[in-house]
Each structure stands twice: as C-alpha cells, then as structure tokens.
Design a protein around this motif. Structure first.
Motif, PDB file in Angstrom:
ATOM      1  N   GLU A   1       2.362   8.316   5.799  1.00 40.01           N
ATOM      2  CA  GLU A   1       2.340   6.858   5.679  1.00 40.01           C
ATOM      3  C   GLU A   1       1.484   6.420   4.491  1.00 40.01           C
ATOM      4  O   GLU A   1       1.854   5.523   3.725  1.00 40.01           O
ATOM      5  CB  GLU A   1       1.816   6.230   6.967  1.00 40.01           C
ATOM      6  CG  GLU A   1       2.775   6.353   8.151  1.00 40.01           C
ATOM      7  CD  GLU A   1       2.153   5.845   9.453  1.00 40.01           C
ATOM      8  OE1 GLU A   1       1.021   5.300   9.385  1.00 40.01           O
ATOM      9  OE2 GLU A   1       2.791   5.995  10.502  1.00 40.01           O
TER      10      GLU A   1
ATOM     11  N   GLN B   1       2.563   4.494   0.963  1.00 36.93           N
ATOM     12  CA  GLN B   1       1.871   3.271   0.549  1.00 36.93           C
ATOM     13  C   GLN B   1       1.340   3.406  -0.886  1.00 36.93           C
ATOM     14  O   GLN B   1       1.473   2.487  -1.699  1.00 36.93           O
ATOM     15  CB  GLN B   1       0.724   2.968   1.511  1.00 36.93           C
ATOM     16  CG  GLN B   1       1.186   2.471   2.878  1.00 36.93           C
ATOM     17  CD  GLN B   1       0.034   2.280   3.852  1.00 36.93           C
ATOM     18  OE1 GLN B   1      -1.136   2.444   3.499  1.00 36.93           O
ATOM     19  NE2 GLN B   1       0.360   1.933   5.097  1.00 36.93           N
ATOM     20  N   TYR B   2       0.732   4.551  -1.183  1.00 42.82           N
ATOM     21  CA  TYR B   2       0.258   4.774  -2.546  1.00 42.82           C
ATOM     22  C   TYR B   2       1.429   4.736  -3.527  1.00 42.82           C
ATOM     23  O   TYR B   2       1.318   4.189  -4.632  1.00 42.82           O
ATOM     24  CB  TYR B   2      -0.455   6.126  -2.651  1.00 42.82           C
ATOM     25  CG  TYR B   2      -1.873   6.131  -2.140  1.00 42.82           C
ATOM     26  CD1 TYR B   2      -2.818   5.215  -2.608  1.00 42.82           C
ATOM     27  CD2 TYR B   2      -2.289   7.076  -1.190  1.00 42.82           C
ATOM     28  CE1 TYR B   2      -4.123   5.223  -2.143  1.00 42.82           C
ATOM     29  CE2 TYR B   2      -3.599   7.091  -0.724  1.00 42.82           C
ATOM     30  CZ  TYR B   2      -4.509   6.164  -1.199  1.00 42.82           C
ATOM     31  OH  TYR B   2      -5.801   6.179  -0.753  1.00 42.82           O
TER      32      TYR B   2
ATOM     33  N   GLU C   1       4.328   3.147  -3.263  1.00 38.27           N
ATOM     34  CA  GLU C   1       4.819   1.779  -3.418  1.00 38.27           C
ATOM     35  C   GLU C   1       3.866   0.918  -4.241  1.00 38.27           C
ATOM     36  O   GLU C   1       4.287  -0.044  -4.886  1.00 38.27           O
ATOM     37  CB  GLU C   1       5.066   1.157  -2.045  1.00 38.27           C
ATOM     38  CG  GLU C   1       6.255   1.802  -1.323  1.00 38.27           C
ATOM     39  CD  GLU C   1       6.426   1.334   0.107  1.00 38.27           C
ATOM     40  OE1 GLU C   1       5.493   0.659   0.622  1.00 38.27           O
ATOM     41  OE2 GLU C   1       7.479   1.633   0.712  1.00 38.27           O
ATOM     42  N   LYS C   2       2.581   1.280  -4.233  1.00 36.23           N
ATOM     43  CA  LYS C   2       1.600   0.586  -5.069  1.00 36.23           C
ATOM     44  C   LYS C   2       1.536   1.178  -6.477  1.00 36.23           C
ATOM     45  O   LYS C   2       0.721   0.762  -7.302  1.00 36.23           O
ATOM     46  CB  LYS C   2       0.220   0.666  -4.418  1.00 36.23           C
ATOM     47  CG  LYS C   2       0.089  -0.124  -3.119  1.00 36.23           C
ATOM     48  CD  LYS C   2      -1.300   0.072  -2.507  1.00 36.23           C
ATOM     49  CE  LYS C   2      -1.435  -0.669  -1.189  1.00 36.23           C
ATOM     50  NZ  LYS C   2      -2.762  -0.444  -0.548  1.00 36.23           N
TER      51      LYS C   2
END
Length: 275
Positions: free
Chosen positions: A38, A42-43, A45-46
């Motif tokens: 997860e 997230q990393y 997508e950033k």
C-alpha cells in the motif's frame, strides 16, 4: 518574536522530514507485506519513484502468486524508467511482458521496453549496438501490435534511430577519406549510397567518392592507374547526371579533365610500348 520564526520554521520542517524518513525506514524493516505494498503504491502515485521502487523490489518475490504481483512488477519497471535507469527498465519491461503476455499492461510494457532502449541509444559518434537492438524491438512491436495506439510514436522513434545510423555511416565513410585511406573510402561511400539512396548526404557522398577515386588513381602504381582513372571518369559521369546543379561542379570537372588527360597519356604510352 519575528527573529525566531525562520529558525522555528527550519526546525519544524526538519522534524517533518525526519518523521517522514523515519516512517520510510520503518517500512523497509517491516515484514507486513500488505502495508508495504500500500505504501509503495502511494509513493508511486506521488511520483516518489525512488522510494516506490525500493519497496516494490523487495515486495516482488513476496507477492509471487498473488494478484498484486502483476501491478507491482509493471510499476517497478516504470520506476526505473522514470529514474532514467533505461537499461534496467528495458530489462524489467521485457520480463513483465514475457511473464504476463495476456496482461492489460502487456502492450504498454512492450512499448516501454522499446522506448527504454530508444532512450538508451547513444550519440551517433559512439558504438551503435544499442541502437540496432532498439530497432529490432521496435520492429517486433510493430509486427505484434500493428494497430497499437503507440504506433505513431514508435514509428517516430524508428525514424530518429535510422537517422542516427545514417549520420554514423556517412561520418565513418568520410573519416576514411580524411585519413587518406582512399580505397576504403570509395568502398564505404559506395555502401553508404546503396544503403541510403535518398540521404541528405547524397551529393556530398557522391563528390567525396569521386574525389577519393581520383586521389587513389593519382597515388597508385603505374599498372593500376589507367583502370582507376577510368573509374574516376565513370564516377564523374554518375555525379553530374545525379547532381547537375551541384555547387561542386567545377571541382568535379577539374578532376574529370585531369583524369581524362592522365588516362589518355597512359593509353598513348601503352600503344607506343606495343609498337
């Protein structure tokens, strides 16, 4: 109080960064696969591709057999591409395509393999082994996905790589001439003309070939001169037929006149020797 604000801000920012790094370090040491996955997404997508890639690389063997494995491998390949590790991204996109040929990402992975190799192609002055590899993969992509939405971009990459090889071929042939290896220059320039008949270097290549042949004839031993001067005359005729408005026409005509005069003298000498 105002004088303390900058220092307070720096301290506050440092605390946030340390907390962020601390959280990331904890993730690296964590054995919780789901939590790591997860966080990696997230990393990603950033667009923090370094952290995402580091986590995904650890996760891939742990996700084997799970549905998340496919996405993890594709994202991991792309983290390498986005960090300009093109050799690695080409390898991992190929691995993905070979492993998941029916994936929804399969075509894009093949495209990204080709694009990685395209990006990894060196300047035309350098060895072009990688460029040939890129062209092979590009052609394989076009054969496999003829209706692909990526087709236009892939064809553009192919044209750019072909132009690079054309530049390399011409400069290599010209180098023989510059080094006064005239016979090798004639051979290389002939090969260039055959391989790139519509090249922007066409006129220059034809003139250099004529000049190299004339110099070769001039510097040859007596028994080879007549044949080589006759070749010069043939190259001249081809040059003026193809480029009748060339700016180098006068130089070409001067070589023709000199070659014709030398050839006539050699023929006369041969005739006199027979008598």
């Amino acid at each position: 109080m105002l004088s303390f604000r900058p220092a307070f801000f720096v301290l506050f920012l440092s605390t946030l960064l340390l907390g962020s790094c601390s959280g990331y370090q904890k993730l690296l040491k964590s054995t919780d696969v789901n939590k790591k996955y997860e966080a990696a997404i997230q990393y990603y997508e950033k667009e923090d591709f370094f952290k995402a890639g580091t986590l995904l690389e650890e996760l891939i063997p742990l996700l084997r057999g799970r549905p998340e494995a496919e996405k993890a491998q594709f994202y991991f390949a792309n983290t390498n591409y986005r960090q300009r590790n093109y050799t690695l991204s080409a390898y991992y996109f190929k691995t993905f395509h070979d492993t998941y040929p029916n994936s929804e990402f399969a075509q894009e992975a093949y495209f990204m393999q080709a694009k990685s190799l395209f990006k990894d192609s060196p300047e035309f002055q350098l060895d072009q082994t990688n460029t040939y590899t890129a062209l092979e993969v590009i052609q394989e992509f076009l054969n496999r996905y003829p209706e692909s939405k990526f087709r236009s971009e892939v064809e553009g990459m192919s044209q750019e790589l072909q132009k690079k090889l054309e530049n390399k071929a011409f400069l290599s042939a010209k180098l023989y001439y510059d080094l006064r290896y005239y016979q090798s220059a004639v051979t290389a320039l002939t090969n260039f003309q055959q391989q790139y008949p519509a090249s922007a270097y066409g006129e220059q290549a034809a003139f250099l070939k004529l000049s190299a042949q004339f110099d070769l004839a001039t510097e040859s031993v007596a028994e080879k001169q007549l044949e080589r001067y006759n070749e010069t005359l043939a190259f001249y005729q081809s040059f003026i037929d193809t480029f009748p408005q060339s700016k180098q026409l006068k130089d070409a005509e001067k070589m023709y006149d000199n070659a014709r005069g030398a050839a006539d003298k050699l023929k006369a000498a041969d005739t006199a020797a027979v008598k």
